[in-house]
Design a protein around this motif. Structure first.
Motif, PDB file in Angstrom:
ATOM      1  N   THR A 270       0.822  -1.212   0.000  1.00 35.01           N
ATOM      2  CA  THR A 270       0.000   0.000   0.000  1.00 35.01           C
ATOM      3  C   THR A 270       0.850   1.254   0.000  1.00 35.01           C
ATOM      4  OG1 THR A 270      -1.733  -1.205   1.206  1.00 35.01           O
ATOM      5  CG2 THR A 270      -1.887   1.194   1.173  1.00 35.01           C
ATOM      6  N   ALA A 271       1.898   1.281   0.816  1.00 35.02           N
ATOM      7  CA  ALA A 271       2.739   2.475   0.915  1.00 35.02           C
ATOM      8  C   ALA A 271       3.450   2.767  -0.408  1.00 35.02           C
ATOM      9  CB  ALA A 271       3.750   2.312   2.041  1.00 35.02           C
ATOM     10  N   LYS A 272       3.989   1.733  -1.041  1.00 34.72           N
ATOM     11  CA  LYS A 272       4.684   1.928  -2.317  1.00 34.72           C
ATOM     12  C   LYS A 272       3.710   2.393  -3.396  1.00 34.72           C
ATOM     13  CE  LYS A 272       8.217  -1.593  -1.380  1.00 34.72           C
ATOM     14  NZ  LYS A 272       8.687  -2.963  -1.732  1.00 34.72           N
ATOM     15  N   MET A 273       2.515   1.815  -3.390  1.00 37.44           N
ATOM     16  CA  MET A 273       1.523   2.198  -4.397  1.00 37.44           C
ATOM     17  C   MET A 273       1.057   3.620  -4.180  1.00 37.44           C
ATOM     18  SD  MET A 273       0.209   0.585  -7.016  1.00 37.44           S
ATOM     19  CE  MET A 273       0.222   2.003  -8.107  1.00 37.44           C
ATOM     20  N   ALA A 274       0.871   4.013  -2.930  1.00 39.77           N
ATOM     21  CA  ALA A 274       0.456   5.383  -2.636  1.00 39.77           C
ATOM     22  C   ALA A 274       1.503   6.379  -3.133  1.00 39.77           C
ATOM     23  CB  ALA A 274       0.223   5.560  -1.141  1.00 39.77           C
ATOM     24  N   GLU A 275       2.756   6.030  -2.976  1.00 35.07           N
ATOM     25  CA  GLU A 275       3.827   6.909  -3.448  1.00 35.07           C
ATOM     26  C   GLU A 275       3.809   7.017  -4.966  1.00 35.07           C
ATOM     27  OE1 GLU A 275       7.092   9.409  -3.727  1.00 35.07           O
ATOM     28  OE2 GLU A 275       5.851   8.931  -1.984  1.00 35.07           O
ATOM     29  N   MET A 276       3.579   5.897  -5.652  1.00 39.16           N
ATOM     30  CA  MET A 276       3.501   5.944  -7.115  1.00 39.16           C
ATOM     31  C   MET A 276       2.279   6.747  -7.569  1.00 39.16           C
ATOM     32  SD  MET A 276       4.781   2.219  -8.524  1.00 39.16           S
ATOM     33  CE  MET A 276       4.118   1.163  -7.221  1.00 39.16           C
ATOM     34  N   ASN A 277       1.154   6.550  -6.898  1.00 36.27           N
ATOM     35  CA  ASN A 277      -0.033   7.329  -7.236  1.00 36.27           C
ATOM     36  C   ASN A 277       0.216   8.817  -7.057  1.00 36.27           C
ATOM     37  OD1 ASN A 277      -1.664   5.124  -7.917  1.00 36.27           O
ATOM     38  ND2 ASN A 277      -2.358   4.822  -5.824  1.00 36.27           N
ATOM     39  N   LYS A 278       0.921   9.174  -5.993  1.00 36.22           N
ATOM     40  CA  LYS A 278       1.257  10.578  -5.738  1.00 36.22           C
ATOM     41  C   LYS A 278       2.120  11.148  -6.867  1.00 36.22           C
ATOM     42  CE  LYS A 278       3.996  13.534  -2.684  1.00 36.22           C
ATOM     43  NZ  LYS A 278       5.065  13.780  -3.683  1.00 36.22           N
ATOM     44  N   LYS A 279       3.087  10.370  -7.321  1.00 40.75           N
ATOM     45  CA  LYS A 279       3.968  10.855  -8.382  1.00 40.75           C
ATOM     46  C   LYS A 279       3.191  11.195  -9.646  1.00 40.75           C
ATOM     47  CE  LYS A 279       8.192   8.532  -6.840  1.00 40.75           C
ATOM     48  NZ  LYS A 279       9.202   7.469  -7.139  1.00 40.75           N
ATOM     49  N   VAL A 280       2.132  10.435  -9.900  1.00 36.29           N
ATOM     50  CA  VAL A 280       1.311  10.688 -11.087  1.00 36.29           C
ATOM     51  C   VAL A 280       0.312  11.816 -10.832  1.00 36.29           C
ATOM     52  CG1 VAL A 280      -0.404   9.706 -12.663  1.00 36.29           C
ATOM     53  CG2 VAL A 280       1.585   8.357 -11.977  1.00 36.29           C
ATOM     54  N   ASP A 281      -0.460  11.708  -9.749  1.00 36.78           N
ATOM     55  CA  ASP A 281      -1.569  12.636  -9.510  1.00 36.78           C
ATOM     56  C   ASP A 281      -1.117  13.999  -9.000  1.00 36.78           C
ATOM     57  OD1 ASP A 281      -3.546  10.879 -10.338  1.00 36.78           O
ATOM     58  OD2 ASP A 281      -3.794   9.999  -8.358  1.00 36.78           O
ATOM     59  N   ILE A 282      -0.074  14.034  -8.182  1.00 37.64           N
ATOM     60  CA  ILE A 282       0.374  15.292  -7.586  1.00 37.64           C
ATOM     61  C   ILE A 282       1.580  15.862  -8.321  1.00 37.64           C
ATOM     62  CG2 ILE A 282       1.177  16.414  -5.466  1.00 37.64           C
ATOM     63  CD1 ILE A 282      -1.688  15.416  -5.284  1.00 37.64           C
ATOM     64  N   ASP A 283       2.567  14.997  -8.585  1.00 32.43           N
ATOM     65  CA  ASP A 283       3.814  15.470  -9.205  1.00 32.43           C
ATOM     66  C   ASP A 283       3.753  15.482 -10.726  1.00 32.43           C
ATOM     67  OD1 ASP A 283       4.712  15.561  -6.586  1.00 32.43           O
ATOM     68  OD2 ASP A 283       5.686  13.589  -6.696  1.00 32.43           O
ATOM     69  N   GLN A 284       2.674  14.939 -11.294  1.00 31.85           N
ATOM     70  CA  GLN A 284       2.440  14.959 -12.732  1.00 31.85           C
ATOM     71  C   GLN A 284       3.515  14.238 -13.540  1.00 31.85           C
ATOM     72  OE1 GLN A 284      -0.552  16.473 -14.119  1.00 31.85           O
ATOM     73  NE2 GLN A 284      -0.956  16.156 -11.946  1.00 31.85           N
ATOM     74  N   GLN A 285       4.042  13.151 -12.993  1.00 31.08           N
ATOM     75  CA  GLN A 285       5.002  12.339 -13.732  1.00 31.08           C
ATOM     76  C   GLN A 285       4.258  11.369 -14.648  1.00 31.08           C
ATOM     77  OE1 GLN A 285       8.092  10.460 -11.426  1.00 31.08           O
ATOM     78  NE2 GLN A 285       8.252  12.178  -9.999  1.00 31.08           N
ATOM     79  N   PRO A 286       4.835  11.028 -15.802  1.00 29.09           N
ATOM     80  CA  PRO A 286       4.171  10.086 -16.720  1.00 29.09           C
ATOM     81  C   PRO A 286       4.003   8.705 -16.090  1.00 29.09           C
ATOM     82  CG  PRO A 286       5.952  11.276 -17.824  1.00 29.09           C
ATOM     83  CD  PRO A 286       6.085  11.563 -16.361  1.00 29.09           C
ATOM     84  N   ILE A 287       2.888   8.080 -16.357  1.00 29.29           N
ATOM     85  CA  ILE A 287       2.581   6.767 -15.780  1.00 29.29           C
ATOM     86  C   ILE A 287       3.642   5.737 -16.140  1.00 29.29           C
ATOM     87  CG2 ILE A 287       0.972   4.812 -15.987  1.00 29.29           C
ATOM     88  CD1 ILE A 287      -1.284   6.959 -16.096  1.00 29.29           C
ATOM     89  N   ALA A 288       4.011   5.675 -17.401  1.00 25.93           N
ATOM     90  CA  ALA A 288       4.991   4.673 -17.839  1.00 25.93           C
ATOM     91  C   ALA A 288       6.326   4.867 -17.136  1.00 25.93           C
ATOM     92  CB  ALA A 288       5.171   4.741 -19.353  1.00 25.93           C
ATOM     93  N   GLN A 289       6.713   6.125 -16.906  1.00 29.41           N
ATOM     94  CA  GLN A 289       7.973   6.395 -16.227  1.00 29.41           C
ATOM     95  C   GLN A 289       7.926   5.960 -14.768  1.00 29.41           C
ATOM     96  OE1 GLN A 289       9.460  10.519 -16.395  1.00 29.41           O
ATOM     97  NE2 GLN A 289      10.179  10.285 -14.284  1.00 29.41           N
ATOM     98  N   VAL A 290       6.817   6.261 -14.086  1.00 24.16           N
ATOM     99  CA  VAL A 290       6.660   5.871 -12.687  1.00 24.16           C
ATOM    100  C   VAL A 290       6.713   4.352 -12.560  1.00 24.16           C
ATOM    101  CG1 VAL A 290       5.050   5.838 -10.741  1.00 24.16           C
ATOM    102  CG2 VAL A 290       5.392   7.949 -12.043  1.00 24.16           C
ATOM    103  N   ALA A 291       6.036   3.660 -13.465  1.00 25.38           N
ATOM    104  CA  ALA A 291       6.039   2.195 -13.441  1.00 25.38           C
ATOM    105  C   ALA A 291       7.438   1.641 -13.674  1.00 25.38           C
ATOM    106  CB  ALA A 291       5.073   1.659 -14.496  1.00 25.38           C
ATOM    107  N   ALA A 292       8.146   2.199 -14.651  1.00 24.02           N
ATOM    108  CA  ALA A 292       9.494   1.724 -14.967  1.00 24.02           C
ATOM    109  C   ALA A 292      10.466   2.008 -13.820  1.00 24.02           C
ATOM    110  CB  ALA A 292       9.995   2.389 -16.257  1.00 24.02           C
TER     111      ALA A 292
END
Length: 301
Positions: A270-292
């Motif tokens: 949950t914690a790791k996923m929340a951080e990835m979600n934040k990077k996309v929703d708040i920090d506006q990072q591309p989804i593919a980049q966050v996943a990679a």
């Protein structure tokens, strides 16, 4: 002439074998239409591509559409949630713990030739959240603490309002707000219940327009907007363990696939996923980049 015929037969057989192998390694990964699912499906596609599979990614789907597509064989691999499978697909409202929920959906879907692999430690369930500042000021750590605070506010002279934001569905459904209040022993009058789009709840909490709101436990805006999740000490909310679900014939055609997806599932919580979600929703990072980036950090890519 005989040698030519044998050569032709061998070439045909090799061609059939090549086709069978290609068919076995062509995988269609599906995903739903919200941030977490877009990340999970992108992550899975990249991970399996690095393992040598040819992957077709089809995400951005509604929950029931994705489910129907997998049942009909149009999708091979998806990430789904135990709570969704119980409540939405199978109409089961029985209260089950985490392991019971997983075992029940695994058993039910085995009859449909859909195999639930090892669940991750990601539980994207409902949660009540308050601004961290309010949690500190009011001593809020659990929903029981919240119930006591609401009751105290109502007993003041004059009574104090305690506005709560919830989405339209949760406000009215039989396993929603009313039974939550009954279990924890508090009530809200109509003026305190603010029904709104689920995404707006986070913004309203961030802007101090609500005292408490219904959120999702792995949403990136929890961290991004400095909100605190209250512990559901009486286990009202069902478990939504994120789990890779694969069609049985796909697993049979790809003997290493289950082990590979289980290795990926073991890295997610949950914690790791929340951080990835934040990077996309708040920090506006591309989804593919966050996943990679996650796959590289976990040694999977």
């Amino acid at each position: 002439m005989k040698n030519l015929r044998i050569a032709a037969i061998l070439a045909f057989a090799v061609g059939l074998l090549g086709t069978a192998q290609a068919g076995a390694t062509n995988l269609v990964v599906g995903g739903k239409n919200f941030t977490e699912q877009l990340i999970l499906s992108s992550m899975t596609a990249q991970y399996l591509s690095a393992k040598g599979y040819t992957v077709d990614l089809k995400n951005g789907l509604g929950t029931t559409i994705m489910r129907q597509a997998q049942e009909s064989g149009q999708l091979d691999i998806v990430w789904d949630y135990t709570g969704t499978a119980l409540i939405v697909y199978n109409k089961i409202d029985e209260k089950l713990d985490m392991d019971e929920s997983y075992q029940r959906v695994k058993e039910l879907d085995a009859a449909r030739n859909l195999i639930w692999l090892n669940p991750s430690a990601l539980n994207n369930t409902y949660a009540l959240a308050v601004p961290q500042k309010r949690a500190d000021e009011d001593g809020l750590n659990t929903i029981e603490d919240l119930a006591n605070k609401i009751n105290q506010a109502h007993q003041q002279n004059p009574p104090q309002k305690y506005p709560m934001g919830v989405d339209f569905e949760f406000a009215s459904r039989p396993d929603g707000l009313e039974p939550l209040m009954a279990l924890y022993g508090f009530t809200l009058d109509r003026s305190e219940i603010k029904q709104m789009d689920s995404g707006l709840v986070y913004t309203a909490l961030h802007n101090d327009q609500l005292n408490v709101g219904l959120t999702y436990s792995s949403d990136g805006r929890i961290q991004g907007f400095n909100l605190k999740l209250l512990e559901d000490s009486k286990h009202f909310f069902p478990f939504y363990s994120a789990t890779p679900v694969v069609r049985k014939e796909v697993l049979e055609a790809n003997p290493q696939l289950a082990e590979q997806l289980n290795a990926l599932s073991a890295k997610i919580d949950t914690a790791k996923m929340a951080e990835m979600n934040k990077k996309v929703d708040i920090d506006q990072q591309p989804i593919a980049q966050v996943a990679a980036d996650f796959l590289r950090a976990e040694g999977l890519l």
